[in-house]
Design a protein around this motif. Structure first.
Motif: not given
Length: 321
Positions: A5, A9, A56-61, A270, A273-274
């Protein structure tokens, strides 16, 4: 070989371009908890919105994102906290209208606009005038007529001294030639409850807040250039003869000044987009917020316009702290 991951990133950061991307990679951003500092009490619309964005940011980053509430001093406490934080992208401010109006109203707000880097505008939060269903008025025209027969006797609540709701209330007083009394509350929820309870007769709050209590609060008009997409049945003040009552609330994300550009760019991409994801947009719309996902440049231009409008009202002496 499967990419980790962190490698994914890093590749994503590289697409942002520029000489600053190695800085972000060298920092390994993000490798720690990210905090959203909000200036409102827990349980309100801003809190709910930022928890949705944070999830959502937790899931992405791949790092936890938490929401911390620091209400008080019309948002100045939250702003001071972030202004003094390390410029590393781990402490971010959800700013709303008082972020700017504090600079005009408070002799020592404890921060400057220059203390922040703009990440972007998440949402506009249309501010509406709502009145008690027990009041002898069902339209804005009737409300104005009633207020003119009872100068200084009708009170409207807002979510704070110097808040967007306070500004809208005084803009309308000035435009309509009426004198209603402002009662500030520590947040929107208690103001709405006191309209229902009869302690005040009206409220200037988010359109989502006033519409949440249909049958007990009647939403008369919204202080935006256009009707809210979420509540298209509510007319604007301009449609009803008061074009000068146009001051939408808003919710923007800010980082401490000096935060590496690559980190700000990543957060802008990010988060914008979220908030435009269909499921997030729909949930935020239920709160009465219209998500926009503006880039920093457009957000800063909006700030300039809002400051100019607010300064005129402050100079008139109608809004004071």
């Amino acid at each position: 070989m499967e990419l980790s991951r962190r490698q994914v990133l890093a590749a994503g950061l590289a697409t942002l371009g520029g000489a600053t991307t190695p800085v972000a990679r060298a920092q390994g951003y993000p490798n720690n908890v990210i905090r959203f500092i909000i200036p409102t009490p827990p349980g309100g619309g801003h809190d709910i919105m930022m928890r949705l964005v944070g999830q959502k940011l937790t899931e992405r980053l791949g790092q936890p994102v938490i929401v911390e509430s620091k209400p008080g001093a019309t948002g100045a406490i939250a702003a001071q906290t972030v202004a003094r934080a390390a410029p590393d992208g781990y402490t971010l401010l959800l700013a709303y209208s008082a972020f700017l109006t504090n600079l005009l109203l408070l002799p020592k707000p404890g921060y400057r606009q220059e203390d922040f880097s703009t990440v972007g505008m998440l949402a506009l939060t249309p501010i509406a005038l709502g009145i008690s269903e027990n009041l002898a008025a069902s339209t804005l025209r009737q409300y104005v007529a009633l207020a003119k027969t009872r100068p200084g006797q009708i009170a409207y609540g807002s979510y704070g001294q110097g808040s967007g709701g306070h500004f809208v209330g005084e803009l309308f007083n000035m435009a309509a030639g009426i004198e209603t009394i402002h009662v500030p509350y520590k947040g929107e929820a208690p103001a709405l409850q006191d309209v229902i309870g009869g302690q005040v007769q009206a409220v200037c709050a988010s359109i989502g807040g006033t519409k949440r209590y249909q049958g007990r609060i009647r939403t008369l008009a919204v202080a935006s250039a256009e009707r809210s997409p979420s509540y298209p049945d509510v007319p604007t003040f301009a449609e009803l003869g008061y074009p000068g009552v146009d001051m939408p609330g808003w919710a923007a994300l800010m980082a401490p000044a000096g935060t590496p550009k690559a980190v700000v760019d990543l957060l802008t991409k990010e988060v914008n987009e979220i908030v435009l994801l269909p499921d997030v947009k729909a949930k935020i719309a239920e709160l009465g917020f219209d998500t926009v996902g503006w880039a920093p440049g457009r957000t800063q231009a909006f700030f300039k316009e809002q400051l100019a409008s607010s300064e005129k009202l402050v100079r008139s002496g109608r809004v004071k702290i």
